[in-house]
Structure formats: structure tokens, C-alpha cells
Scaffold this active site. Structure first.
Site, PDB file in Angstrom:
ATOM      1  N   CYS A  51       0.860  -1.181   0.000  1.00 16.13           N
ATOM      2  CA  CYS A  51       0.000   0.000   0.000  1.00 16.13           C
ATOM      3  C   CYS A  51       0.899   1.236   0.000  1.00 16.13           C
ATOM      4  CB  CYS A  51      -0.901  -0.006   1.229  1.00 16.13           C
ATOM      5  SG  CYS A  51      -1.855   1.523   1.421  1.00 16.13           S
ATOM      6  N   ASP A  58      -0.552  -5.677   0.278  1.00 14.45           N
ATOM      7  CA  ASP A  58      -1.829  -5.875  -0.396  1.00 14.45           C
ATOM      8  C   ASP A  58      -1.723  -7.171  -1.185  1.00 14.45           C
ATOM      9  OD1 ASP A  58      -3.214  -3.528   0.376  1.00 14.45           O
ATOM     10  OD2 ASP A  58      -2.205  -2.360  -1.172  1.00 14.45           O
TER      11      ASP A  58
END
Length: 153
Positions: A51, A58
Site C-alpha cells: 500500500c 496488499d
């Protein structure tokens, strides 16, 4: 594509994970069935990036479909390219579309699409889709069949 290397960089060689997607070198080899319309699918169910706001990981399930022209992407180099994203900070949209566009720009397939099925962060899953154009007529195009996130229900 006239600028193909005569020997792939990664195939049959020991290759380290690139430090970034920009440093990753994708190998392309001649299409073994030129002039024959067919679809190639790569699935990366454990794709990771970071992120850009929090630096937290992520996770996504990527599906890449393409109809080759003169070349195909060598799978080991693709795996190393995708792996280079694990320390790369970017939004889901940038990762998904950037992967598709780089493959399309370098390999120059007849057609390419990518589906990025991102797992939720903050309670919202984000799915990102990109394709180069309409699929070629007569190309068998199977569904990507990645179910939408349903939580624990």
C-alpha cells in the site's frame, strides 16, 4: 518484433528477484504457433504489492489472458517481474493496469486483458480490469472465474 534477444535472460539460468518492477527484464520468445489464433492464460493467485499510504502488504489474484502475435512471454521472467512488486508501493489500479500495459507494449500481442481481484483492506475489495481492445473475432475467451469477495458468509 525485431529486438528480441537471441538467448532469454532467465530461462535455464539462476535469476535473482528484481529489486523493483522497473528493473525486471521480461523475456519474449518466438510464438511457436504464429498465425494460429489461441489464448494464453497466466494466473497469479498470490500476487503482493505494498500500500503506498501505509506500507502494509496488499494481496491480489491476477489473471492475465493474451492472444500472441510474433512472441510469447517466457513464464519464469513473468514470475520474477510479478514477484518484484512485493516491495513496490502502488495503488491497485496502478499495479494492475501497469502490468497489462507493460506486457502489451513490449510483447505486442494481438490482444491482452488482465483482471486484478484484490483482497479487501479497510473492508472494501477493489477489482481492476484492463484490456488492450476488443477480443479478436473467433477467439475462445473463457471466463476468468475468480469469485467476488463474499467475506465470511
Amino acid at each position: 518484433m525485431t529486438d528480441l534477444p537471441t538467448t532469454p535472460l532467465h530461462l535455464g539460468q539462476t535469476s535473482a528477484l528484481p529489486a523493483s518492477p522497473e528493473q525486471a527484464v521480461l523475456d519474449y520468445v518466438p510464438n511457436p504457433r504464429p498465425g494460429k489464433p489461441y489464448l494464453v492464460r497466466f494466473t497469479a493467485p498470490e500476487f503482493t504489492s505494498l500500500c503506498p499510504v501505509t506500507g502494509q502488504p496488499d494481496f491480489a489474484h491476477l489473471v492475465i489472458d493474451y492472444a500472441p502475435a510474433e512472441t510469447i512471454v517466457e513464464s519464469k521472467s513473468l514470475k520474477l517481474f510479478l514477484g518484484a512488486f512485493r516491495n513496490h508501493a502502488a495503488f491497485h489500479e496502478d499495479c494492475t493496469v501497469g502490468i497489462g500495459q507493460r506486457l502489451f507494449d513490449e510483447m505486442k500481442p494481438v490482444w491482452l486483458r488482465i483482471g486484478g481481484y484484490w483482497y479487501p483492506r479497510g473492508g472494501i475489495p477493489i477489482d481492476v480490469f484492463w484490456q488492450s481492445d476488443v477480443p479478436p473475432s473467433g477467439l475462445w475467451l473463457p471466463a476468468q472465474d475468480v469469485p467476488g469477495y463474499r467475506g465470511r458468509g
